[in-house]
Scaffold this motif. Structure first.
Motif, PDB file in Angstrom:
ATOM      1  N   ALA A 198      30.697  44.814 -33.839  1.00 41.08           N
ATOM      2  CA  ALA A 198      29.586  45.736 -33.580  1.00 41.08           C
ATOM      3  C   ALA A 198      29.082  46.341 -34.884  1.00 41.08           C
ATOM      4  O   ALA A 198      27.866  46.503 -35.077  1.00 41.08           O
ATOM      5  CB  ALA A 198      30.033  46.837 -32.618  1.00 41.08           C
ATOM      6  N   GLY A 199      29.994  46.657 -35.780  1.00 38.65           N
ATOM      7  CA  GLY A 199      29.596  47.192 -37.081  1.00 38.65           C
ATOM      8  C   GLY A 199      28.718  46.225 -37.845  1.00 38.65           C
ATOM      9  O   GLY A 199      27.700  46.617 -38.432  1.00 38.65           O
ATOM     10  N   LEU A 203      34.854  46.354 -32.353  1.00 42.86           N
ATOM     11  CA  LEU A 203      34.183  47.367 -33.166  1.00 42.86           C
ATOM     12  C   LEU A 203      33.781  46.818 -34.536  1.00 42.86           C
ATOM     13  O   LEU A 203      32.730  47.183 -35.069  1.00 42.86           O
ATOM     14  CB  LEU A 203      35.076  48.591 -33.326  1.00 42.86           C
ATOM     15  N   ALA A 249      25.775  53.992 -38.063  1.00 41.27           N
ATOM     16  CA  ALA A 249      26.577  53.673 -36.874  1.00 41.27           C
ATOM     17  C   ALA A 249      27.464  52.464 -37.135  1.00 41.27           C
ATOM     18  O   ALA A 249      28.612  52.407 -36.671  1.00 41.27           O
ATOM     19  CB  ALA A 249      25.664  53.420 -35.676  1.00 41.27           C
ATOM     20  N   GLY A 250      26.949  51.490 -37.871  1.00 43.54           N
ATOM     21  CA  GLY A 250      27.748  50.315 -38.221  1.00 43.54           C
ATOM     22  C   GLY A 250      28.939  50.685 -39.096  1.00 43.54           C
ATOM     23  O   GLY A 250      30.049  50.197 -38.880  1.00 43.54           O
ATOM     24  N   SER A 273      31.387  52.433 -36.947  1.00 43.04           N
ATOM     25  CA  SER A 273      32.079  51.452 -36.109  1.00 43.04           C
ATOM     26  C   SER A 273      33.176  50.760 -36.905  1.00 43.04           C
ATOM     27  O   SER A 273      34.283  50.527 -36.390  1.00 43.04           O
ATOM     28  CB  SER A 273      31.066  50.426 -35.582  1.00 43.04           C
ATOM     29  N   TYR A 274      32.878  50.451 -38.156  1.00 40.14           N
ATOM     30  CA  TYR A 274      33.894  49.860 -39.031  1.00 40.14           C
ATOM     31  C   TYR A 274      35.077  50.804 -39.229  1.00 40.14           C
ATOM     32  O   TYR A 274      36.232  50.383 -39.215  1.00 40.14           O
ATOM     33  CB  TYR A 274      33.273  49.540 -40.386  1.00 40.14           C
ATOM     34  N   SER A 308      37.060  50.862 -36.154  1.00 43.10           N
ATOM     35  CA  SER A 308      37.758  49.574 -36.087  1.00 43.10           C
ATOM     36  C   SER A 308      39.020  49.607 -36.938  1.00 43.10           C
ATOM     37  O   SER A 308      40.060  49.074 -36.533  1.00 43.10           O
ATOM     38  CB  SER A 308      36.826  48.455 -36.573  1.00 43.10           C
TER      39      SER A 308
END
Length: 116
Positions: free
Chosen positions: A15-16, A12, A48-49, A52-53, A56
């Motif tokens: 991905a971020g 994640l 979204a990033g 995602s962070y 995570s």
């Protein structure tokens, strides 16, 4: 299950990074810095990033309950390699031989730490 938390956190986080890069590159900002900053924050890939962070971080906290910090934290460096490979694949970034050697050294270090 403890490895699932750690792997999820790493994936994640990577991905971020990729989503934020995609968002930044997709925007054509000009003008005042404040306006540019607001357009970055409202771009869905950037949002979204950041999300995602945040997710995570939740998985990271779960992983920290199961691993010693001195073992878990070096594992995060695998995200450097993953982001480098994704940058090459998704953004056609160049990866020099020196970077590949660096990735190999990181991987070797992670293996040594994981086995200790």
């Amino acid at each position: 299950m403890k490895y699932a938390w750690l792997i999820a956190s790493i994936l994640l986080g990577a991905a971020g990074q990729v989503l934020m890069k995609w968002g930044v590159e997709s925007l054509k900002t000009s003008g005042a810095p404040a306006a540019a900053g607001m357009s970055l924050l409202t771009a869905w890939p950037v949002a979204a990033g950041l999300g995602s962070y945040a997710l995570s971080s939740v998985f990271w906290l779960l992983a920290l309950r199961k691993f010693p910090l001195s073992t878990a934290y070096p594992m995060v460096s695998m995200s450097y390699i993953l982001v480098m490979a994704l940058g090459w694949y998704l953004f056609q970034e160049t990866i020099s031989v020196q970077k590949w050697f660096g990735a190999a050294f990181i991987s070797a270090g992670v293996v040594l730490i994981a086995r200790a």
